[in-house]
Design a protein around this motif. Structure first.
Motif, PDB file in Angstrom:
ATOM      1  N   GLN A   1       5.682 -11.047   3.650  1.00  0.00           N
ATOM      2  CA  GLN A   1       7.116 -11.191   3.847  1.00  0.00           C
ATOM      3  C   GLN A   1       7.707 -12.215   2.869  1.00  0.00           C
ATOM      4  N   ALA A   2       6.991 -13.298   2.642  1.00  0.00           N
ATOM      5  CA  ALA A   2       7.467 -14.320   1.702  1.00  0.00           C
ATOM      6  C   ALA A   2       7.473 -13.811   0.266  1.00  0.00           C
ATOM      7  N   GLN A   3       6.571 -12.866  -0.041  1.00  0.00           N
ATOM      8  CA  GLN A   3       6.478 -12.314  -1.397  1.00  0.00           C
ATOM      9  C   GLN A   3       7.447 -11.155  -1.624  1.00  0.00           C
ATOM     10  N   GLY A   4       8.229 -10.817  -0.610  1.00  0.00           N
ATOM     11  CA  GLY A   4       9.255  -9.795  -0.792  1.00  0.00           C
ATOM     12  C   GLY A   4       8.796  -8.361  -0.624  1.00  0.00           C
ATOM     13  N   TRP A   5       7.698  -8.142   0.082  1.00  0.00           N
ATOM     14  CA  TRP A   5       7.203  -6.782   0.249  1.00  0.00           C
ATOM     15  C   TRP A   5       8.016  -5.965   1.253  1.00  0.00           C
ATOM     16  N   GLN A   6       8.650  -6.630   2.232  1.00  0.00           N
ATOM     17  CA  GLN A   6       9.388  -5.871   3.245  1.00  0.00           C
ATOM     18  C   GLN A   6      10.481  -4.999   2.621  1.00  0.00           C
ATOM     19  N   PRO A   7      11.406  -5.536   1.825  1.00  0.00           N
ATOM     20  CA  PRO A   7      12.419  -4.663   1.225  1.00  0.00           C
ATOM     21  C   PRO A   7      11.846  -3.639   0.263  1.00  0.00           C
ATOM     22  N   VAL A   8      10.751  -3.989  -0.404  1.00  0.00           N
ATOM     23  CA  VAL A   8      10.106  -3.029  -1.311  1.00  0.00           C
ATOM     24  C   VAL A   8       9.590  -1.835  -0.512  1.00  0.00           C
ATOM     25  N   LEU A   9       8.924  -2.103   0.608  1.00  0.00           N
ATOM     26  CA  LEU A   9       8.415  -1.024   1.454  1.00  0.00           C
ATOM     27  C   LEU A   9       9.555  -0.165   1.993  1.00  0.00           C
ATOM     28  N   GLU A  10      10.624  -0.799   2.435  1.00  0.00           N
ATOM     29  CA  GLU A  10      11.749  -0.053   3.000  1.00  0.00           C
ATOM     30  C   GLU A  10      12.402   0.837   1.937  1.00  0.00           C
ATOM     31  N   LYS A  11      12.583   0.331   0.735  1.00  0.00           N
ATOM     32  CA  LYS A  11      13.150   1.143  -0.356  1.00  0.00           C
ATOM     33  C   LYS A  11      12.193   2.275  -0.717  1.00  0.00           C
ATOM     34  N   HIS A  12      10.916   1.964  -0.800  1.00  0.00           N
ATOM     35  CA  HIS A  12       9.886   2.962  -1.120  1.00  0.00           C
ATOM     36  C   HIS A  12       9.945   4.122  -0.119  1.00  0.00           C
ATOM     37  N   LEU A  13      10.090   3.818   1.154  1.00  0.00           N
ATOM     38  CA  LEU A  13      10.149   4.853   2.184  1.00  0.00           C
ATOM     39  C   LEU A  13      11.459   5.640   2.119  1.00  0.00           C
ATOM     40  N   ARG A  14      12.574   4.970   1.795  1.00  0.00           N
ATOM     41  CA  ARG A  14      13.855   5.671   1.676  1.00  0.00           C
ATOM     42  C   ARG A  14      13.814   6.754   0.611  1.00  0.00           C
ATOM     43  N   TYR A  15      13.033   6.522  -0.424  1.00  0.00           N
ATOM     44  CA  TYR A  15      12.922   7.493  -1.510  1.00  0.00           C
ATOM     45  C   TYR A  15      11.749   8.467  -1.293  1.00  0.00           C
ATOM     46  N   GLY A  16      11.188   8.461  -0.086  1.00  0.00           N
ATOM     47  CA  GLY A  16      10.154   9.440   0.247  1.00  0.00           C
ATOM     48  C   GLY A  16       8.741   9.041  -0.112  1.00  0.00           C
ATOM     49  N   GLY A  17       8.515   7.772  -0.488  1.00  0.00           N
ATOM     50  CA  GLY A  17       7.164   7.309  -0.775  1.00  0.00           C
ATOM     51  C   GLY A  17       6.332   7.211   0.496  1.00  0.00           C
ATOM     52  N   LYS A  18       5.031   7.230   0.341  1.00  0.00           N
ATOM     53  CA  LYS A  18       4.126   7.169   1.475  1.00  0.00           C
ATOM     54  C   LYS A  18       3.482   5.781   1.576  1.00  0.00           C
ATOM     55  N   VAL A  19       3.135   5.404   2.812  1.00  0.00           N
ATOM     56  CA  VAL A  19       2.521   4.104   3.093  1.00  0.00           C
ATOM     57  C   VAL A  19       1.326   4.306   4.010  1.00  0.00           C
TER      58      VAL A  19
ATOM     59  N   LEU B   1      -4.749   2.866  -9.717  1.00  0.00           N
ATOM     60  CA  LEU B   1      -4.696   1.915  -8.609  1.00  0.00           C
ATOM     61  C   LEU B   1      -4.581   0.500  -9.147  1.00  0.00           C
ATOM     62  N   GLN B   2      -3.628  -0.247  -8.619  1.00  0.00           N
ATOM     63  CA  GLN B   2      -3.448  -1.633  -9.035  1.00  0.00           C
ATOM     64  C   GLN B   2      -3.380  -2.543  -7.812  1.00  0.00           C
ATOM     65  N   PHE B   3      -4.087  -3.675  -7.890  1.00  0.00           N
ATOM     66  CA  PHE B   3      -3.924  -4.749  -6.910  1.00  0.00           C
ATOM     67  C   PHE B   3      -2.817  -5.671  -7.427  1.00  0.00           C
ATOM     68  N   ILE B   4      -1.828  -5.927  -6.598  1.00  0.00           N
ATOM     69  CA  ILE B   4      -0.675  -6.731  -7.019  1.00  0.00           C
ATOM     70  C   ILE B   4      -0.828  -8.140  -6.442  1.00  0.00           C
ATOM     71  N   GLY B   5      -1.073  -9.096  -7.312  1.00  0.00           N
ATOM     72  CA  GLY B   5      -1.302 -10.466  -6.896  1.00  0.00           C
ATOM     73  C   GLY B   5      -0.015 -11.197  -6.581  1.00  0.00           C
ATOM     74  N   PRO B   6      -0.140 -12.437  -6.115  1.00  0.00           N
ATOM     75  CA  PRO B   6       1.043 -13.216  -5.742  1.00  0.00           C
ATOM     76  C   PRO B   6       1.959 -13.478  -6.920  1.00  0.00           C
ATOM     77  N   ASP B   7       3.267 -13.445  -6.627  1.00  0.00           N
ATOM     78  CA  ASP B   7       4.319 -13.769  -7.591  1.00  0.00           C
ATOM     79  C   ASP B   7       4.413 -12.786  -8.753  1.00  0.00           C
ATOM     80  N   ARG B   8       3.772 -11.634  -8.603  1.00  0.00           N
ATOM     81  CA  ARG B   8       3.910 -10.589  -9.607  1.00  0.00           C
ATOM     82  C   ARG B   8       5.057  -9.657  -9.227  1.00  0.00           C
TER      83      ARG B   8
ATOM     84  N   ALA C   1       2.779 -12.990   7.003  1.00  0.00           N
ATOM     85  CA  ALA C   1       3.779 -13.964   6.560  1.00  0.00           C
ATOM     86  C   ALA C   1       3.801 -14.067   5.037  1.00  0.00           C
ATOM     87  N   PHE C   2       2.627 -13.982   4.413  1.00  0.00           N
ATOM     88  CA  PHE C   2       2.544 -14.004   2.953  1.00  0.00           C
ATOM     89  C   PHE C   2       3.282 -12.804   2.360  1.00  0.00           C
TER      90      PHE C   2
END
Length: 473
Positions: A301-319, A270-277, A298-299
């Motif tokens: 979305q600004a850190q780019g998590w939306q596309p990461v989540l969408e790609k993660h789900l496309r490849y069958g990852g769980k959220v 388990l990893q906590f992912i901080g800002p700008d990482r 808003a944070f």
């Protein structure tokens, strides 16, 4: 009263240890923290909310958590403002200046709780907050020496030697106090020591000669403790297991103790992912609770998590989304009353067919139930702390069954799960079922309650010399 030279000096742990030791001796002992500032909180037996550390100390004392154990709780919602909780209930949202003026009223609530505890228990172990050397906050202080002076309470001062400068911490703190406050300190405790005690002894002798006060105990550095953190995310990320889980470390993350069982699981990394990482690939992404959901959304979305989540789900990852993270997964978060700041709406991540309206009433409830996914009937227990109502469409399926009612929402493709339950991984059966849903089949089960008890007994055993020294004074 246990005060510290700094935040995270070990006050909470020392209080828990003394409570456990006195409880072993058959003493009716109770913990208390007059004022706490933390985003990790717990629901009490009287239906209120207190700091998570005080709930842990209550366990150490063999008691159910009660609001008198933490009469004033501040939950920061921004850099300058916080939700003010008095006797377990939300009183108001205030900025720092307004709260400073409000402290005279808050002190009345603190003393009411102290008097009630005095009537019920033989011993009260009180925890300070931050440091008594914060001279800018001395006026109207209710958290440290202001309280100790009001109730005529002796104080021990704890410092963390692992971070260095322990002797300067003690001497400097004393120098910042008034004469009456200095006299109130009956001794020092050095925490988190590792090494040869003989090399420390000259410093102990110097400190005692310099201040005229005894070093009551030198406590060892204990590795591998499984104790609820008061607020800060612990630097240790847990085991380097094969199943990768990442959690965004949002600015106002709340109740990150939800992840303690996962951090202890031998098959989980388990990893906590901080800002700008850089956001690494993972098997499971969990969006945590938040004290200010729209701002933290808003944070993200600004850190780019939306596309990461969408790609993660496309490849069958769980959220998984928990509480505020659950709200973020939906279509809209509406705040018509300005509960978290300026009134208005925010577009959610659009990953679950749910909508949320933030309300002025906070839901505080301890719950038990069963899992409602993967044909599982695993037991789950947890608690709800949230201001908001979430509406799910007919396309979603529940996550849990609580008191015969559906709770939470799962996406039609069963890749996304959202719930209001904090502590959802704490029960061994629920943790195993949730990890199996996410893709980890493991023979290991984590019993967080048992690990917590083991850790409480370890810190208590380490503090036996401290209690012996106190009882001889």
């Amino acid at each position: 009263m246990v005060q510290g030279t700094t935040s995270d000096a070990g006050k909470s742990t020392v209080v828990a240890a003394l409570c456990r030791l006195l409880h072993r001796q058959g003493v009716r002992v109770v913990p208390m923290k007059p004022q706490n500032m933390a985003l990790n909180s717990a629901v009490t037996i009287d239906g209120g909310e207190i700091g998570r550390a005080q709930a842990l100390q209550a366990m150490a004392a063999g008691l159910p958590a009660h609001t008198d154990m933490n009469p004033v709780l501040l939950k920061p919602s921004s850099d300058t403002g916080a939700q003010v909780i008095i006797h377990g209930k939300v009183r108001a949202d205030m900025d720092a200046r307004d709260y400073h003026q409000y402290k005279t009223i808050a002190m009345g609530a603190v003393l009411e709780s102290y008097e009630r505890l005095q009537q019920q228990y033989e011993a009260i172990i009180v925890e300070g907050a931050g440091s008594p050397a914060e001279v800018n906050l001395r006026d109207r202080d209710i958290a440290n020496m202001g309280f100790a002076e009001a109730v005529d309470c002796p104080v021990i001062l704890v410092a963390d030697i692992d971070r260095g400068g322990v002797f300067a911490h003690f001497v400097g703190t004393l120098d910042c106090l008034s004469e009456s406050e200095q006299n109130r300190i009956i001794g020092f405790v050095i925490n988190r020591f590792r090494g040869d005690i003989r090399l420390l002894e000259p410093g102990l002798e110097w400190l005692e000669k310099k201040t005229g006060k005894p070093v009551l105990a030198v406590l060892p550095y204990l590795h591998g403790l499984q104790l609820d953190a008061e607020d800060a995310i612990q630097s240790s990320q847990g085991n380097a297991g094969k199943f990768r889980i990442i959690v965004p470390a949002i600015p106002r993350i709340s109740n990150h103790t939800d992840f303690d069982a996962l951090r202890a699981h031998p098959d989980v990394d388990l990893q906590f992912i901080g800002p700008d990482r850089a956001i690494p690939p993972a098997d499971l992404i969990i969006l945590p609770g938040s004290k200010n959901t729209r701002a933290d959304l808003a944070f993200l979305q600004a850190q780019g998590w939306q596309p990461v989540l969408e790609k993660h789900l496309r490849y069958g990852g769980k959220v998984i989304g928990i509480c505020g993270g659950y709200q973020m997964l939906g279509q809209i978060i509406s705040d018509p009353h300005g509960v978290e700041g300026q009134a208005g709406d925010s577009d959610g991540l659009g990953l679950l067919d749910i909508t949320t309206e933030l309300t002025q009433e906070k839901r505080l409830q301890q719950v038990t139930g069963v899992c409602a996914f993967n044909a599982s009937t695993a037991q789950v227990s947890g608690y709800e702390i949230h201001m908001g109502i979430t509406y799910a469409s007919n396309d979603t399926q529940p996550v849990f069954t609580i008191n015969g009612e559906d709770e939470g929402a799962r996406s039609p493709d069963d890749l996304i799960l959202g719930t209001y339950l904090h502590g959802l991984f704490d029960h061994p059966e629920a943790c195993a079922a949730l990890l199996a849903w996410a893709g980890l089949e493991s023979e290991h089960k984590v019993d967080l309650a048992a690990l917590r008890e083991l850790s409480l007994n370890r810190v208590a055993d380490a503090c036996v010399p401290l209690l012996d020294a106190l009882q001889k004074l």
